[in-house]
Design a protein around this motif. Sequence first.
Motif, short mmCIF file in Angstrom:
data_model
loop_
_atom_site.label_atom_id
_atom_site.label_comp_id
_atom_site.label_asym_id
_atom_site.label_seq_id
_atom_site.Cartn_x
_atom_site.Cartn_y
_atom_site.Cartn_z
N ASP A 143 -4.89 10.01 15.00
CA ASP A 143 -3.55 10.34 14.49
C ASP A 143 -2.98 9.17 13.68
N VAL A 144 -3.12 7.97 14.22
CA VAL A 144 -2.58 6.79 13.54
C VAL A 144 -3.29 6.56 12.21
N ASN A 145 -4.59 6.75 12.19
CA ASN A 145 -5.34 6.58 10.94
C ASN A 145 -4.91 7.60 9.89
N ASN A 146 -4.68 8.83 10.33
CA ASN A 146 -4.26 9.87 9.39
C ASN A 146 -2.81 9.71 8.95
N LEU A 147 -2.05 8.96 9.71
CA LEU A 147 -0.71 8.57 9.27
C LEU A 147 -0.82 7.42 8.28
N GLY A 148 -1.57 6.41 8.66
CA GLY A 148 -1.69 5.21 7.82
C GLY A 148 -2.35 5.45 6.48
N LYS A 149 -3.20 6.47 6.40
CA LYS A 149 -3.92 6.72 5.13
C LYS A 149 -2.96 7.10 4.01
N HIS A 150 -1.75 7.52 4.35
CA HIS A 150 -0.78 7.93 3.34
C HIS A 150 0.05 6.75 2.82
N LEU A 151 -0.23 5.55 3.33
CA LEU A 151 0.40 4.35 2.76
C LEU A 151 -0.19 4.09 1.38
N ASN A 152 0.67 3.64 0.49
CA ASN A 152 0.23 3.32 -0.87
C ASN A 152 0.66 1.90 -1.20
N LYS A 153 -0.29 0.98 -1.16
CA LYS A 153 0.03 -0.42 -1.42
C LYS A 153 0.64 -0.64 -2.80
N GLU A 154 0.22 0.18 -3.75
CA GLU A 154 0.65 -0.01 -5.13
C GLU A 154 2.15 0.21 -5.31
N THR A 155 2.75 1.06 -4.50
CA THR A 155 4.18 1.35 -4.66
C THR A 155 5.07 0.45 -3.81
N GLY A 156 4.47 -0.36 -2.94
CA GLY A 156 5.23 -1.35 -2.20
C GLY A 156 5.94 -0.83 -0.96
N GLN A 157 6.46 -1.76 -0.18
CA GLN A 157 7.05 -1.42 1.11
C GLN A 157 8.40 -0.74 1.01
N GLU A 158 9.07 -0.84 -0.14
CA GLU A 158 10.40 -0.24 -0.28
C GLU A 158 10.34 1.23 -0.70
N GLU A 159 9.17 1.69 -1.09
CA GLU A 159 9.04 3.12 -1.41
C GLU A 159 9.35 3.90 -0.13
N PRO A 160 10.21 4.92 -0.20
CA PRO A 160 10.71 5.59 1.01
C PRO A 160 9.64 6.06 2.00
N ASN A 161 8.59 6.69 1.50
CA ASN A 161 7.55 7.16 2.42
C ASN A 161 6.78 6.00 3.03
N ASN A 162 6.49 4.98 2.23
CA ASN A 162 5.83 3.78 2.76
C ASN A 162 6.68 3.15 3.85
#
Length: 232
Positions: A143-162
């Motif tokens: 579950d955690v991996n399938n949550l984390g896979k939607h992180l996008n490093k390119e858009t940075g930590q302030e992107e709402p979904n990130n």
Amino acid sequence: MDKQSEKLIDKTWSKETIMQVELGIVQNMFGSRTEEAVEGSISFARFLSLSGLNNDTYPLFLKLLEVENHWVIDTMVGKKDPFLLLSPIQPNNYLIFNAFKLLTKWHPGGIYPVTLSIVLGILQAAYASPKDGYKIYEVSINDVNNLGKHLNKETGQEEPNNRTILDIVDRLGALAGTSTDPEKEQMARQANNIRTYFFDKRKKMEDIIPQVLLVKSDYIAKETAPRMVFVN
């Protein structure tokens, strides 16, 4: 007409048979593969939104999240904050299970960001208190991996979904060292690792999340546009 003839007619088109046909039509509509199906889904989404969210209707809202079409989702959400769309519903096992199920189904980039926000809002509310949330639904490493896979490093930590994903894994990571349950401990450590790898510019997400989960997709390429859109 005698009763025997009536029975024969009833057997030809029973309530169950008619219901199966209706269900088939609805499933085809939710598939949104044609312009007509998309327009039907948009109309249903608008009707559902106007009908209101409650404990009886929220499974239908979840069902609409499976419709991979942003016109449908925008109609359902309207002017509401997508992160809070399902907040009136008390977190429960069914709600959380389906949230993780959707995250597992979708590829990174393969789902409309607003749809992703709705699902993340469910998990953020459920694990506002990680201990209480874990009692409702025991999160696994998968579950955690399938949550984390939607992180996008390119858009940075302030992107709402990130930002929301990072908040959720941070809370799940707080469960580390709180239990003798090895699966719970491994899950919490993985949550912390995912967060660490996101912030570390020297590291890649595929070094902590299975690469097969990180295969990207493009939700726009899969969409069918409606011929016309209802405007409020």
